[in-house]
Design a protein around this motif. Sequence first.
Motif, PDB file in Angstrom:
ATOM      1  N   ASP A 680      11.064  18.377  14.782  1.00  0.00           N
ATOM      2  CA  ASP A 680      10.961  18.987  16.109  1.00  0.00           C
ATOM      3  C   ASP A 680      10.010  18.226  17.033  1.00  0.00           C
ATOM      4  OD1 ASP A 680      12.695  21.172  15.626  1.00  0.00           O
ATOM      5  OD2 ASP A 680      11.112  22.130  14.448  1.00  0.00           O
ATOM      6  N   GLU A 683      11.213  18.052  20.666  1.00  0.00           N
ATOM      7  CA  GLU A 683      11.078  19.353  21.333  1.00  0.00           C
ATOM      8  C   GLU A 683       9.603  19.635  21.674  1.00  0.00           C
ATOM      9  OE1 GLU A 683      12.869  21.525  22.630  1.00  0.00           O
ATOM     10  OE2 GLU A 683      11.554  23.285  22.763  1.00  0.00           O
ATOM     11  N   PHE A 684       8.742  19.256  20.754  1.00  0.00           N
ATOM     12  CA  PHE A 684       7.307  19.455  20.957  1.00  0.00           C
ATOM     13  C   PHE A 684       6.814  18.704  22.196  1.00  0.00           C
ATOM     14  CE2 PHE A 684       2.850  18.215  19.820  1.00  0.00           C
ATOM     15  CZ  PHE A 684       2.305  19.489  19.893  1.00  0.00           C
ATOM     16  N   ARG A 687       7.667  20.290  25.331  1.00  0.00           N
ATOM     17  CA  ARG A 687       6.885  21.475  25.669  1.00  0.00           C
ATOM     18  C   ARG A 687       5.483  21.142  26.162  1.00  0.00           C
ATOM     19  NH1 ARG A 687       8.257  26.073  21.089  1.00  0.00           N
ATOM     20  NH2 ARG A 687      10.498  25.677  20.957  1.00  0.00           N
ATOM     21  N   TYR A 746      -1.559  24.850  19.883  1.00  0.00           N
ATOM     22  CA  TYR A 746      -0.204  25.338  20.212  1.00  0.00           C
ATOM     23  C   TYR A 746       0.702  25.338  18.990  1.00  0.00           C
ATOM     24  CZ  TYR A 746      -0.864  25.989  25.181  1.00  0.00           C
ATOM     25  OH  TYR A 746      -1.272  26.476  26.391  1.00  0.00           O
ATOM     26  N   GLU A 750       1.117  29.185  18.656  1.00  0.00           N
ATOM     27  CA  GLU A 750       2.197  29.632  19.528  1.00  0.00           C
ATOM     28  C   GLU A 750       3.565  29.243  18.989  1.00  0.00           C
ATOM     29  OE1 GLU A 750       1.629  31.682  21.794  1.00  0.00           O
ATOM     30  OE2 GLU A 750      -0.467  31.377  22.346  1.00  0.00           O
ATOM     31  N   TRP A 751       3.626  28.045  18.383  1.00  0.00           N
ATOM     32  CA  TRP A 751       4.931  27.538  17.938  1.00  0.00           C
ATOM     33  C   TRP A 751       4.905  27.151  16.462  1.00  0.00           C
ATOM     34  CZ3 TRP A 751       3.800  23.651  22.302  1.00  0.00           C
ATOM     35  CH2 TRP A 751       3.895  24.285  23.564  1.00  0.00           C
ATOM     36  N   GLU A 753       6.857  27.742  14.330  1.00  0.00           N
ATOM     37  CA  GLU A 753       8.203  27.472  13.809  1.00  0.00           C
ATOM     38  C   GLU A 753       8.584  25.992  13.950  1.00  0.00           C
ATOM     39  OE1 GLU A 753       7.435  29.059  16.531  1.00  0.00           O
ATOM     40  OE2 GLU A 753       8.688  28.342  18.192  1.00  0.00           O
ATOM     41  N   LEU A 754       7.844  25.242  14.755  1.00  0.00           N
ATOM     42  CA  LEU A 754       8.187  23.831  14.952  1.00  0.00           C
ATOM     43  C   LEU A 754       7.790  22.993  13.742  1.00  0.00           C
ATOM     44  CD1 LEU A 754       7.285  23.063  18.692  1.00  0.00           C
ATOM     45  CD2 LEU A 754       9.473  23.781  17.712  1.00  0.00           C
TER      46      LEU A 754
ATOM     47  N   LYS B  29       7.057  34.565  26.203  1.00  0.00           N
ATOM     48  CA  LYS B  29       8.212  33.741  25.800  1.00  0.00           C
ATOM     49  C   LYS B  29       8.970  33.222  27.017  1.00  0.00           C
ATOM     50  CE  LYS B  29       8.418  34.012  21.150  1.00  0.00           C
ATOM     51  NZ  LYS B  29       7.202  33.251  20.876  1.00  0.00           N
TER      52      LYS B  29
END
Lengths: 1001, 91
Positions: A680, A683-684, A687, A746, A750-751, A753-754, B29
């Motif tokens: 990911d 994607e990271f 963001r 982060y 926050e993420w 799942e990444l 979100k």
Amino acid sequence: MSKNLRINNKHFVDETRKLSFTFNGKKLYGYKGDTLASALLSNDIHLVGRSFKYHRPRGIMTSGSEEPNAILQIGNDDALTEPNVRATEIELYDGLICNSQNCWPSVKFDIGGINNFLSPLLPAGFYYKTFMWPASFWEKYEYFIRKSAGLGKSPSKQDPDMYDHRYMHCDILIVGGGVSGLMAAKIASDDNKKVLLLEDKELLGGSLIYDDSDISKIDNQKSSEWLKKLIDNIKKNKNITIKTRTSLAAYHNYNFLLARQNLTDHLSVNDRNNKIRQRLYKIRAKKVIISTGAIERPQVFHNNDRPGIMLASAVKKYIDYYGVRCGLENVIFTNNDSAYETALSLHKSGTKLNAIIDIRDNSSSEIVNQVKNLGIQIYWNHTVVDTKGYKRIDKVTVMKLNDKGNDVIGKKIDLNCDCLAISGGWTPMVHLFTQSGGKLRFDNKDNIFVPDKTNLDQLSIGSAKGDFELDDVLKNSIKDTKKFLNIENSNFDKIDVKCSKEKEKKNIWLLPSDRPLSKTKPFLDYQNDSTAKDIKLALREGFKSIEHVKRYTTTGMGTDQGKLANMHALGIVADTTNTNMGDLGTTTFRPPYTPLTFGTIVGRNVGQFFDIFRKTPMHEWHVENNAKFENVGQWKRAWYYPKDGETMHDAVQRESKAARESSGILDASTLGKIDIQGTDANEFLNRVYTNAWSKLQIGKCRYGLMLNEDGMVYDDGVTTRLGENHYLMTTTTGGAANVMSKLEDYLQTEWPELDVFLTSVTDHYATASVCGPNAKKIINKIFKDLDLSDESFPHMSFKEVKLGDINCRVMRISFTGELSYEINVEASYGKYIWEKCIEAGKEFNITPYGTETMHLLRAEKGFIIVGQDTDGTMTPVDLQMDWIISKKKYDFIGKRSLYRSDTVREDRKQLVGLLTDDPNEILEEGAQIVKDENKKPVDMLGHVTSSYFSPTLKKSIALAVLKEGKQLKGQKFLVPMIDKTIKVTVSDTIFLDKENERING
Amino acid sequence: MFLISCPYCGERDQSEFVSGGEAHIARPKQPTELNDDQWAEYLFMRKNIKGIQFERWNHVHGCRKWFNVARDTSNDKIEKIYKMGEQPPKI
């Protein structure tokens, strides 16, 4: 020595070792084991200083850290001299030199003494009231106030001594090696606990060790004999560490404590060479036992501050411990039984005791009866109303108290004396307990504050807790320690203690006098010269909180931190306002408990170790080539490389020209580098950066701008896609660690799942950046097989190539606007590749340039430096970098903030270029930009952020932030300086090569 | 100086950690759906209470892991330490 003040002493002073010392220029003698105070007293010297405000003569008053008067300047060497040293705490050494501080021209004749007669003009708050107006005069007043308030002089040269820090860990820390602390140490170490015992004096044993009385007995032995055996016993115990001459400075939360050990201050100066002077212990204790004892209170009466007036306990200690009589004609003034121990010591040593004055009606305790039987005159229910003698007390005047104790009656009685021993009861040393956050409780019986609630694993025992009589001290200490440590049995369980028990108690915070209060001087805080009158004045003037009264009167604000004064100040406030002392609370005790030297605080972190610094692998080369360095974060970066006599300006002009005209080389190793891997990763990046990363191909580089969630620019840098799921991010030099933390934050919170992993590789790679029209030729010489054509290796791309066995990552990226290659190699090859570039570039006049030239070159191109052109209040829109904000991405850090009502304002400060009307005039960074100088107040419209003289453009250029700047191109503004006003015109932010032609060589 | 028990490394000195402010404030979100007030609430508004406060801490000079701490601000006592993603304990 004219008087026989030294008596035969058995235990603690070594009369075979005579030491010489100098006080105010006079050579005197004492013995090994003396403190400076006891040595002075043995020479019949009481007068040692002058008071702070009224310059009244003051003498040694105590025998410990609470000493308010005997603070001296030690040593006469500019580097080693030390001010404000308490004579009661410093051990005498051969050759000690000391001087009185607050007096001129001498302690015996002090011109400032005139303040004493002016004192009606110098009430509490005098300085506040007098020196307030006009405000502009303050600087002049301050000069004189400081001069007259002098408390010693600080050393003027660098401290040559060595200091040390050390961490210590223990199960039980015991602070104070008096009888209660020693018993706790014995109980704890017998239970196999790792014990650390600290004692601020040279010897263990506290005040019991020199107690010679026949009344108190422990297990049928003289208490001091019993204690000596206990100490011998404890010293045999293997799991106990004892540190003497070690005083606790601070007690912080979580049982973290700081203690200072004196290692050489008791040695003669010659014996100190190459030894550590003081050591600061940083202690983590599982449990803490405070057994710091109590200090005696003085009594508050008219003229209670003359030399020769001392605490009764001090008079006793000077006799029993040091073998020094404080006077030959003694009088004791007390409100409790403890001063009768002094009476017995005086009697035993054959010292004359003229009388005892006791404010109580009578007492029939064992110790008082013993004194009565000696035939000593006791004036019951009497008080001292005055004393006489300018430089040494010679007389006390005594009167009878009335029934209420608020006035005096009857005839005055004059008693001759050269030493008045006073005792107003005892105050537990609760300083450490309160420093640690503990809450106190007021005990009405003894008029003391005692430890109450605490959140920490700690215990106060002995007189620090409010137990003053030997049987209470011992039995409660045993009981409490056992409970605290969860121990069933101890060796002390059957201890038998005999002592005199006090039967009568009486306390009067401010003793009455035959004169009105306004005509008296009853001192509370000796060091700061504040009297009971001052407290009452403060109350009349409306100060109610004890914290305000303290500051207004300066009571308790001296170097002794009010150890003697605070309780009386509280008592007088409580009495005057009719409040319960317990409701009044206390002032805050703050660390350090006793003053620390700066040396102890900094330890080894001096000189080049003050702050750690980081060097690049090429650092040595820069040093050899005469680089000047600048600090960037913790890095030492080459700033510029002056050649024979060049100024910084000359060097930067030469370096910049060379980079633009042929070639330059920069050490870019300090840039932050973060290795990003994971499925990911792309994607990271989408963001965390404002621009889009989805289409970045393998082998390509992209510039990115990172915002805070509030929309403000946080960092920038180029990120390279090394592989499918592998990126290398660069950050600014100073921002590297923060960016790394922010990204981790982060990712983890926050993420989660990444699938992304971050590794800081800043130190793993060295980077040489070669730029200029000839850069391609130089790189070609080094990497002969590398295809450098624009088709194969275009701008913003990356190649991995080998140089022998060395893996090199070459990026074609540019911060200067020139064709430019950055070669990244493993750090250990950094210097090799740098020298390789220099060698290959020789024929092209390759010129090493530093950060200053780098800044100039990028400013010509209008590239920002985060932290120089931005300050945490600039959005990308403010920077005129709208192009870097992706319109397509749904979200990135800070996106939502870019259209808050505040960030979309048109009149925000925005980045602009500035050109001076006179092209040779260089603006100063930080200078303000205004439109109208005459309008008052002047509207500050912005400021200059970067400014240079461009050798290529042959004119001065600047970047600035300016209100509504985007729309002001071509408009004229003023930059007012101290001696002139510079006219400027707003321009584009890009000054050179707007078409980016140079980047392609 | 606190002693903090990192859930991954154990008890360490406070100097190895940094505090990251109030915990359990999730990043919205869909930020674009929020009006200015709602976004400002997330961005700026933090509690400063006397009593048990839930905070984020980072073992920055250690394992670099973030975790949660329930701390009594009146005496700095750490009541509970728990990992990211776990619910705040009832205290």
